[in-house]
Design a protein around this motif. Structure first.
Motif, mmCIF file in Angstrom:
data_model
loop_
_atom_site.group_PDB
_atom_site.id
_atom_site.type_symbol
_atom_site.label_atom_id
_atom_site.label_comp_id
_atom_site.label_asym_id
_atom_site.label_seq_id
_atom_site.Cartn_x
_atom_site.Cartn_y
_atom_site.Cartn_z
ATOM 1 N N UNK A 110 0.831 -1.204 0.000
ATOM 2 C CA UNK A 110 0.000 0.000 0.000
ATOM 3 C C UNK A 110 0.863 1.250 0.000
ATOM 4 N N UNK A 111 1.893 1.261 0.821
ATOM 5 C CA UNK A 111 2.753 2.436 0.922
ATOM 6 C C UNK A 111 3.449 2.735 -0.402
ATOM 7 N N UNK A 112 4.007 1.722 -1.037
ATOM 8 C CA UNK A 112 4.686 1.925 -2.323
ATOM 9 C C UNK A 112 3.688 2.303 -3.427
ATOM 10 N N UNK A 113 2.484 1.755 -3.382
ATOM 11 C CA UNK A 113 1.493 2.098 -4.400
ATOM 12 C C UNK A 113 1.033 3.547 -4.247
ATOM 13 N N UNK A 114 0.838 3.998 -3.023
ATOM 14 C CA UNK A 114 0.505 5.411 -2.794
ATOM 15 C C UNK A 114 1.617 6.315 -3.329
ATOM 16 N N UNK A 115 2.852 5.903 -3.118
ATOM 17 C CA UNK A 115 3.983 6.691 -3.618
ATOM 18 C C UNK A 115 3.982 6.741 -5.143
ATOM 19 N N UNK A 116 3.705 5.603 -5.775
ATOM 20 C CA UNK A 116 3.626 5.569 -7.243
ATOM 21 C C UNK A 116 2.483 6.440 -7.753
ATOM 22 N N UNK A 117 1.362 6.467 -7.047
ATOM 23 C CA UNK A 117 0.238 7.321 -7.440
ATOM 24 C C UNK A 117 0.607 8.793 -7.347
ATOM 25 N N UNK A 118 1.323 9.163 -6.285
ATOM 26 C CA UNK A 118 1.749 10.559 -6.139
ATOM 27 C C UNK A 118 2.700 10.953 -7.268
ATOM 28 N N UNK A 119 3.616 10.058 -7.620
ATOM 29 C CA UNK A 119 4.555 10.337 -8.718
ATOM 30 C C UNK A 119 3.820 10.435 -10.052
ATOM 31 N N UNK A 120 2.810 9.583 -10.242
ATOM 32 C CA UNK A 120 2.018 9.621 -11.472
ATOM 33 C C UNK A 120 1.277 10.948 -11.605
ATOM 34 N N UNK A 121 0.671 11.431 -10.532
ATOM 35 C CA UNK A 121 -0.038 12.724 -10.577
ATOM 36 C C UNK A 121 0.946 13.876 -10.794
ATOM 37 N N UNK A 122 2.125 13.747 -10.224
ATOM 38 C CA UNK A 122 3.165 14.770 -10.424
ATOM 39 C C UNK A 122 3.541 14.876 -11.899
ATOM 40 N N UNK A 124 1.690 13.874 -14.476
ATOM 41 C CA UNK A 124 0.520 14.274 -15.265
ATOM 42 C C UNK A 124 0.281 15.777 -15.213
ATOM 43 N N UNK A 125 0.511 16.392 -14.063
ATOM 44 C CA UNK A 125 0.228 17.817 -13.910
ATOM 45 C C UNK A 125 1.427 18.678 -14.303
ATOM 46 N N UNK A 126 2.622 18.266 -13.930
ATOM 47 C CA UNK A 126 3.809 19.080 -14.177
ATOM 48 C C UNK A 126 4.371 18.902 -15.588
ATOM 49 N N UNK A 127 4.145 17.751 -16.195
ATOM 50 C CA UNK A 127 4.650 17.490 -17.547
ATOM 51 C C UNK A 127 3.521 16.935 -18.415
ATOM 52 N N UNK A 128 2.458 17.718 -18.658
ATOM 53 C CA UNK A 128 1.282 17.186 -19.368
ATOM 54 C C UNK A 128 1.566 16.754 -20.801
ATOM 55 N N UNK A 129 2.472 17.450 -21.493
ATOM 56 C CA UNK A 129 2.750 17.098 -22.885
ATOM 57 C C UNK A 129 3.608 15.837 -22.989
ATOM 58 N N UNK A 130 4.511 15.646 -22.040
ATOM 59 C CA UNK A 130 5.386 14.469 -22.055
ATOM 60 C C UNK A 130 4.814 13.285 -21.280
ATOM 61 N N UNK A 131 3.705 13.521 -20.570
ATOM 62 C CA UNK A 131 3.147 12.469 -19.707
ATOM 63 C C UNK A 131 2.814 11.183 -20.470
ATOM 64 N N UNK A 132 2.190 11.262 -21.673
ATOM 65 C CA UNK A 132 1.866 10.007 -22.381
ATOM 66 C C UNK A 132 3.072 9.130 -22.687
ATOM 67 N N UNK A 133 4.260 9.736 -22.799
ATOM 68 C CA UNK A 133 5.476 8.942 -23.043
ATOM 69 C C UNK A 133 6.211 8.612 -21.749
ATOM 70 N N UNK A 134 6.087 9.493 -20.740
ATOM 71 C CA UNK A 134 6.768 9.244 -19.469
ATOM 72 C C UNK A 134 6.094 8.143 -18.656
ATOM 73 N N UNK A 135 4.748 8.093 -18.704
ATOM 74 C CA UNK A 135 4.009 7.105 -17.921
ATOM 75 C C UNK A 135 2.967 6.437 -18.801
ATOM 76 N N UNK A 136 3.334 5.328 -19.390
ATOM 77 C CA UNK A 136 2.411 4.533 -20.191
ATOM 78 C C UNK A 136 1.805 3.423 -19.329
ATOM 79 N N UNK A 137 0.800 2.742 -19.864
ATOM 80 C CA UNK A 137 0.210 1.615 -19.144
ATOM 81 C C UNK A 137 1.236 0.515 -18.899
ATOM 82 N N UNK A 138 2.082 0.277 -19.898
ATOM 83 C CA UNK A 138 3.128 -0.732 -19.739
ATOM 84 C C UNK A 138 4.106 -0.370 -18.640
ATOM 85 N N UNK A 139 4.478 0.909 -18.569
ATOM 86 C CA UNK A 139 5.411 1.328 -17.517
ATOM 87 C C UNK A 139 4.757 1.252 -16.146
ATOM 88 N N UNK A 140 3.457 1.574 -16.067
ATOM 89 C CA UNK A 140 2.742 1.461 -14.796
ATOM 90 C C UNK A 140 2.706 0.009 -14.313
#
Length: 350
Positions: A110-122, A124-140
């Motif tokens: 749970x702790x590591x998954x919460x951390x991954x969620x926080x990084x994912x939102x970071x 998505x919001x801070x790098x919206x144009x690069x997000x589709x390449x930085x965090x794909x479903x495969x990488x998740x």
């Protein structure tokens, strides 16, 4: 003190003994918590799995989160309900080790998954144009797999270190097993266990909390610079994630450090209350996540319905303006597949 590990491998859960006078009430409460958690979690997993619009990294992490809640509650609550209904209060040493592995793995996952969620939102919001390449479903999925491998290996080492010890007691001051409970019953030297457990726990907990705080602060600062509508949507998601994270951390930290308070600091009743609070917090966590997933799911379905309705109205209007019988008559006559084209082909052959 006599070594009892080879004489009697059954350990006594004093928390279950403490609940004997109201065991049916506690058993009913545990059943309700377990059923509510499993139903809400199953609903979230089904929605995320079946709805293609939710096949995104954030919902992969949310799905992993609720699956972990199902895993953690299944490691404790069914055994506790069975013990309360049938008046049992013992657990074998192998069973205790297995339960310790499952429950401690649940908390770490749970702790590591919460951390991954926080990084994912970071991202998505801070790098919206690069997000589709930085965090794909495969990488998740790779991140989720790496979390499982790391947690199972590290918790496995903790359990193996506890299994090698000789026990000089049988009374566990809790309603379920964990390695810290077993260390308090050990006869031999537990220095290695204490050092490994302390370093691993402090490193993981402090590291994850720092990453989460950094990601959410950066995300919040970026949200202040965007439009009002996007700001409200981002802040709503952010507040939901922060609330669920700190609800989990508040209960988890209390569980982690309760044995550091000293042998006589917490009574068995306090341990029982803490265990019930943790289970209730898991229901609240899943309920918050279910509200978020269902609201986003319904919002996307409404948008899809609006788009489909607009498409249908456009097609209907085009058919009213250009009926099928009047559409492009000249083209049909002059095309190679029309009668005019066939006549010209015959004349050319002559």
């Amino acid at each position: 003190m006599e070594n009892v590990s080879k004489i009697n491998t059954n350990l006594i859960l004093l928390g279950i003994v403490e609940m004997e006078h109201l065991r049916y009430l506690y058993a009913t409460l545990a059943i309700l918590i377990y059923i509510a958690t499993m139903m809400l979690s199953t609903m979230i997993v089904y929605i995320v799995w079946s709805e293609e619009s939710l096949h995104e990294p954030m919902y992969i992490f949310i799905g992993n989160l609720v699956v972990n809640v199902m895993f953690g509650n299944s490691a404790v609550l069914p055994k506790m309900v069975t013990d309360l209904f049938f008046g049992l209060s013992t657990i074998s040493l192998p069973g205790c080790l297995i339960q310790s592995f499952c429950y401690q793995s649940f908390g770490s996952l749970e702790l590591f998954t919460f951390t991954a969620m926080a990084y994912d939102r970071y991202l998505a919001v801070c790098y919206p144009l690069r997000y589709p390449t930085l965090m794909t479903n495969g990488r998740a999925l790779q991140i989720v797999f790496a979390i499982f491998v790391f947690v199972f290996l590290s918790i496995g080492v903790t359990v193996v270190l506890a299994a090698r010890l000789s026990m000089c007691g049988v009374n566990i001051n809790n309603v379920y097993c964990e390695t810290m409970s077993l260390l308090r019953l050990a006869c031999g030297d537990t220095t290695i266990n204490d050092i490994f457990g302390t370093i691993w726990t402090m490193t993981v907990v402090i590291g994850c909390i720092l990453v989460v705080i950094y990601c959410y602060i950066r995300t919040f600062l970026v949200c202040l610079k965007i439009s009002a509508e996007a700001y409200q949507k981002a802040i709503h998601t952010l507040v939901t994630h922060i609330a669920t994270f700190f609800t989990f951390m508040a209960t988890s930290l209390f569980v982690i450090f309760r044995y550091r308070l000293g042998s006589g600091s917490l009574s068995t009743i306090a341990h029982v209350a803490i265990s019930i609070t943790v289970s209730a917090a898991s229901v609240r966590l899943v309920k918050q996540l279910s509200k978020e997933v269902t609201s986003i799911f319904n919002s996307r379905r409404r948008k899809t319905k609006i788009i489909n309705d607009k498409k249908s109205s456009i097609i209907k209007k085009s058919r009213e303006i250009f009926p099928p019988s009047r559409q492009f008559p000249v083209l049909l006559e002059d095309s190679a597949f029309g009668t005019g084209g066939k006549k010209r082909d015959e004349e050319g052959r002559r």
